[in-house]
Design an enzyme around this catalytic site. Structure first.
Site, PDB file in Angstrom:
ATOM      1  N   GLY A 188      97.538  11.049 -21.204  1.00  0.00           N
ATOM      2  CA  GLY A 188      97.357  12.126 -22.180  1.00  0.00           C
ATOM      3  C   GLY A 188      98.523  13.091 -22.080  1.00  0.00           C
ATOM      4  O   GLY A 188      99.609  12.745 -21.614  1.00  0.00           O
ATOM      5  N   GLY A 423     136.101   4.004 -29.221  1.00  0.00           N
ATOM      6  CA  GLY A 423     135.280   5.201 -29.035  1.00  0.00           C
ATOM      7  C   GLY A 423     134.733   5.266 -27.623  1.00  0.00           C
ATOM      8  O   GLY A 423     134.600   6.358 -27.042  1.00  0.00           O
ATOM      9  N   ALA A 424     134.450   4.103 -27.064  1.00  0.00           N
ATOM     10  CA  ALA A 424     133.888   4.087 -25.711  1.00  0.00           C
ATOM     11  C   ALA A 424     134.898   4.633 -24.697  1.00  0.00           C
ATOM     12  O   ALA A 424     134.520   5.230 -23.690  1.00  0.00           O
ATOM     13  CB  ALA A 424     133.461   2.668 -25.339  1.00  0.00           C
TER      14      ALA A 424
HETATM   15  C1  HXC Z   1      86.559  15.748 -15.352  1.00  0.00           C
HETATM   16  C2  HXC Z   1      86.956  13.708 -14.404  1.00  0.00           C
HETATM   17  C3  HXC Z   1      88.028  13.481 -15.294  1.00  0.00           C
HETATM   18  C4  HXC Z   1      88.306  14.485 -16.246  1.00  0.00           C
HETATM   19  C5  HXC Z   1      87.854  11.784 -14.006  1.00  0.00           C
HETATM   20  N1  HXC Z   1      86.892  12.622 -13.629  1.00  0.00           N
HETATM   21  N2  HXC Z   1      88.542  12.279 -15.014  1.00  0.00           N
HETATM   22  N3  HXC Z   1      86.251  14.835 -14.437  1.00  0.00           N
HETATM   23  N4  HXC Z   1      87.549  15.603 -16.227  1.00  0.00           N
HETATM   24  N5  HXC Z   1      89.311  14.363 -17.090  1.00  0.00           N
HETATM   25  C6  HXC Z   1      85.928  12.438 -12.559  1.00  0.00           C
HETATM   26  C7  HXC Z   1      84.941  11.351 -12.855  1.00  0.00           C
HETATM   27  O1  HXC Z   1      83.873  11.862 -13.595  1.00  0.00           O
HETATM   28  C8  HXC Z   1      84.525  10.924 -11.451  1.00  0.00           C
HETATM   29  O2  HXC Z   1      83.604  11.859 -10.970  1.00  0.00           O
HETATM   30  C9  HXC Z   1      85.791  11.102 -10.663  1.00  0.00           C
HETATM   31  O3  HXC Z   1      86.610  11.976 -11.403  1.00  0.00           O
HETATM   32  C10 HXC Z   1      86.532   9.810 -10.448  1.00  0.00           C
HETATM   33  O4  HXC Z   1      86.670   9.174 -11.712  1.00  0.00           O
HETATM   34  P1  HXC Z   1      86.306   7.643 -11.922  1.00  0.00           P
HETATM   35  O5  HXC Z   1      86.231   7.442 -13.395  1.00  0.00           O
HETATM   36  O6  HXC Z   1      85.137   7.259 -11.109  1.00  0.00           O
HETATM   37  O7  HXC Z   1      87.573   6.950 -11.292  1.00  0.00           O
HETATM   38  P2  HXC Z   1      88.350   5.646 -11.776  1.00  0.00           P
HETATM   39  O8  HXC Z   1      87.383   4.550 -12.059  1.00  0.00           O
HETATM   40  O9  HXC Z   1      89.403   5.411 -10.774  1.00  0.00           O
HETATM   41  O10 HXC Z   1      89.028   6.052 -13.181  1.00  0.00           O
HETATM   42  C11 HXC Z   1      90.004   7.052 -13.223  1.00  0.00           C
HETATM   43  C12 HXC Z   1      90.315   7.422 -14.664  1.00  0.00           C
HETATM   44  C13 HXC Z   1      89.013   7.782 -15.420  1.00  0.00           C
HETATM   45  C14 HXC Z   1      90.977   6.205 -15.353  1.00  0.00           C
HETATM   46  C15 HXC Z   1      91.307   8.553 -14.656  1.00  0.00           C
HETATM   47  O11 HXC Z   1      88.306   8.718 -14.650  1.00  0.00           O
HETATM   48  C16 HXC Z   1      89.269   8.356 -16.761  1.00  0.00           C
HETATM   49  O12 HXC Z   1      89.535   7.622 -17.738  1.00  0.00           O
HETATM   50  N6  HXC Z   1      89.130   9.672 -16.864  1.00  0.00           N
HETATM   51  C17 HXC Z   1      89.277  10.362 -18.125  1.00  0.00           C
HETATM   52  C18 HXC Z   1      90.695  10.427 -18.525  1.00  0.00           C
HETATM   53  C19 HXC Z   1      90.865  11.271 -19.744  1.00  0.00           C
HETATM   54  O13 HXC Z   1      90.578  10.850 -20.854  1.00  0.00           O
HETATM   55  N7  HXC Z   1      91.278  12.528 -19.494  1.00  0.00           N
HETATM   56  C20 HXC Z   1      91.523  13.478 -20.539  1.00  0.00           C
HETATM   57  C21 HXC Z   1      92.870  13.116 -21.113  1.00  0.00           C
HETATM   58  S1  HXC Z   1      93.313  14.240 -22.340  1.00  0.00           S
HETATM   59  P3  HXC Z   1      82.414  11.429  -9.977  1.00  0.00           P
HETATM   60  O14 HXC Z   1      81.678  12.691  -9.732  1.00  0.00           O
HETATM   61  O15 HXC Z   1      81.624  10.393 -10.698  1.00  0.00           O
HETATM   62  O16 HXC Z   1      83.088  10.872  -8.762  1.00  0.00           O
HETATM   63  C22 HXC Z   1      94.301  15.248 -21.532  1.00  0.00           C
HETATM   64  C23 HXC Z   1      94.874  16.257 -22.408  1.00  0.00           C
HETATM   65  C24 HXC Z   1      95.941  17.028 -21.685  1.00  0.00           C
HETATM   66  O17 HXC Z   1      94.531  15.151 -20.405  1.00  0.00           O
HETATM   67  C25 HXC Z   1      96.745  17.712 -22.712  1.00  0.00           C
HETATM   68  C26 HXC Z   1      97.835  18.518 -22.111  1.00  0.00           C
HETATM   69  C27 HXC Z   1      98.757  19.012 -23.178  1.00  0.00           C
END
Ligand code: HXC
Length: 536
Positions: A188, A423-424
């Site tokens: 993201g 040019g290079a």
């Molecule tokens: C809150 C989160 C989180 C998030 C993960 N967790 N991402 N909590 N906000 N963004 C938490 C999970 O709920 C979980 O909690 C723990 O972290 C571990 O995550 P898992 O999913 O169990 O781990 P894994 O299987 O290794 O997967 C990792 C992951 C997945 C691929 C990163 O968690 C995921 O897809 N997360 C969401 C990613 C996402 O879409 N983020 C937002 C992007 S938008 P528990 O309590 O169950 O252990 C963004 C915008 C930024 O970032 C813009 C800036 C300009």
């Protein structure tokens, strides 16, 4: 009275001592709690993925015992989704200060064991704090990324937090070195903070970076692709060029960061660290006299040239697997850091194309920001021709490298080994782009274009009037030989002072060392302006 006062004060001090002991114990307990991050289970899960924890990574990165943590007791302030009952000390990012080889650096390391390392408002504030300290004292910032992105429960406050970080990345750019290590997810908008820094190191198998993940890609475009193929370390080291270094694991990543740091100053007002060497400055590189093949179309190994001339044969290459027709990286001459740029005859004959121009331009600009002199080794047949390159904008991308060299005010030493055409030739740090010292080997061919192309243009009409193919070929060959004799050498350029001297290849190290010593106190400034408008 006196007695009572005495007794009174004694009993008070016992109370204080007891409560102070309790307070110290409370501190020790809290520290222990913070160090446990998201708890034993999540630490175990992190280890099972082949990853170290945020604190372990910092310990590996910094000089032993040098780390001082900030904001260990910070927790998030969210009440949505029942988060008020779900708090962890340090809130998912470990921040602080330490040293690398005795020099102060500021660090942050995202802790995947706490809410997946996701970024909250307070998390962002912690990162901003170390960045602000680093700017105050002129010290590098190293960030370790291992995060699920914006903390979903915090909504727009998380996005604002990212933007606060981006703004600091931008302001610090060119002032202090910024290094990003990717040791887990980075997806993201969060990819943009590393992208705003100077160097990205990605760990094989465990790290990935993309703006939109495989699921969104499939929904929007129908393309089915794995995480690794979309944004894995190998993809970004070979195809996109987003990553500058590829490591096998976390340990190798931190070693790469430490090594990289050894070539860099702490800020834009300092010189890079001096590393004394036993390698004699006048060591002759005898094998260089025979390295250029007789056949001008045959390649040779530019890495052999580089290793022969630099201190202790040590070359620290940047973006080794990306756009291999140009080589960029750090080395030292008589103990002082340089940025080395070299065309690579082994890959696409060393032509400049879109990717190599972008790669080298960014490297040249980095070196110029941080007072690192540039040594350029030229063997370039020209720009890669073709509609792909033209449609992709080779005009503006090639101009980036031209711009970067012309803008650079650090000492610039250029050696033309063989080809330097069209040019290079101009782009590769020629004299008129404020090249300070320009040498050429006797094998150099500095001209507007190669003999074949030149004869086609100049003699095309005469050749077409000849009757047989045999006559045409013979005439063209004779004209090409004449052209080579007359133009494909270093002396035309030397005659005009565009080349300062033609040197024996084996003396190259010595000549570069002496040039850099002479240029050490160079002071050159560009005209005052708000900022330049490099063709992006
Ligand atoms: C809150 C989160 C989180 C998030 C993960 N967790 N991402 N909590 N906000 N963004 C938490 C999970 O709920 C979980 O909690 C723990 O972290 C571990 O995550 P898992 O999913 O169990 O781990 P894994 O299987 O290794 O997967 C990792 C992951 C997945 C691929 C990163 O968690 C995921 O897809 N997360 C969401 C990613 C996402 O879409 N983020 C937002 C992007 S938008 P528990 O309590 O169950 O252990 C963004 C915008 C930024 O970032 C813009 C800036 C300009």
């Amino acid at each position: 009275m006196e007695n009572r006062a005495g007794v009174g004060s004694q009993s008070n001090s016992i109370t204080y001592m007891t409560s102070n002991r309790n307070k110290i114990k409370e501190l020790i307990d809290k520290r222990a709690e913070a160090r446990l991050g998201g708890g034993e289970k999540r630490i175990e899960s992190q280890h099972n993925k082949g990853k170290f924890t945020a604190r372990e990574r910092i310990d590996m990165l910094l000089d032993e015992g040098s780390f001082e943590e900030f904001d260990m007791f910070v927790t998030h302030r969210t009440h949505s989704f029942g988060m008020q009952k779900n708090k962890f000390l340090s809130d998912g990012v470990v921040t602080g200060r330490g040293t690398i080889d005795g020099r102060v650096v500021f660090v942050y390391s995202q802790d995947f064991t706490i809410f997946g390392g996701s970024l909250s408002e307070t998390f962002a504030q912690k990162i901003c704090k170390v960045k602000d300290y680093a700017m105050k004292v002129g010290a590098p910032v190293i960030g370790v990324n291992d995060s699920g992105g914006a903390r979903i429960q915090e909504g727009v406050r998380s996005l604002a937090g990212y933007a606060e970080i981006f703004q600091r990345n931008i302001e610090a750019s060119g002032v202090i070195p910024q290094i990003s290590s990717i040791m887990g997810p980075c997806a993201g908008g969060s990819v943009y903070s590393p992208a705003l820094t100077d160097f990205i190191i990605m760990t094989e198998d465990t790290s990935y970076m993309f703006v939109t993940g495989p699921k969104v890609v499939q929904t929007v475009t129908g393309e089915v692709i794995s995480t690794e193929d979309l944004g894995g370390a190998n993809v970004h080291s070979t195809k996109s060029g987003v990553s500058h270094f590829l490591s096998k694991n976390d340990e190798e990543s931190v070693l790469l960061i430490r090594k990289l740091m050894s070539y860099l100053p702490s800020n834009n007002l300092e010189d890079p660290p001096f590393m004394p060497t036993e390698d004699p400055i006048d060591r002759l590189g005898d094998r260089l006299n025979d390295i250029i093949p007789e056949d001008p179309n045959k390649p040779y190994n530019m890495y052999d040239v580089i290793h022969e001339i630099v201190d202790d044969e040590e070359f620290f290459e940047v973006q080794r697997n990306y756009s291999q027709n140009i080589i960029v990286g750090f080395a030292r001459f008589n103990g002082r850091s340089v940025g080395l740029v070299a065309n690579n005859p082994m890959s696409l004959a060393g032509v400049l194309d879109i990717n190599s121009s972008r790669k080298a331009a960014r490297f040249v600009r980095f070196c110029d920001c941080f007072n690192i002199p540039l040594v350029t080794l030229v063997d370039v047949p020209g720009f890669l021709p073709g509609s792909n390159q033209e449609y992709g904008g080779i005009i503006v991308h090639g101009a980036k490298l031209l711009f970067a060299y012309g803008e650079a005010t650090v000492p610039k030493v250029t050696i033309t080994l063989r080809k330097s055409y069209g040019g290079a030739h101009d782009v590769m740090s020629c004299k008129q782009l404020r090249g300070d010292i320009n040498y050429a080997w006797p094998s150099a061919e500095i001209a507007v274009m190669g003999a074949k192309g030149a004869v086609e243009v100049l003699e095309g009409r005469a050749i077409s009037k000849l009757d047989s193919e045999e006559e045409k070929a013979k005439y063209a060959m004779q004209k090409e030989e004449e052209y080579v004799e007359k133009f494909a050498n270093p002396y035309q350029a030397a005659k005009y002072g565009f080349i300062d001297d033609v040197i024996e290849p084996r003396n190259t190290r010595f000549r570069i060392v002496r040039s850099l010593e002479a240029l050490h106190n160079k002071k050159e400034q560009n005209p005052p302006k708000k900022h330049c408008n490099i063709p992006l």
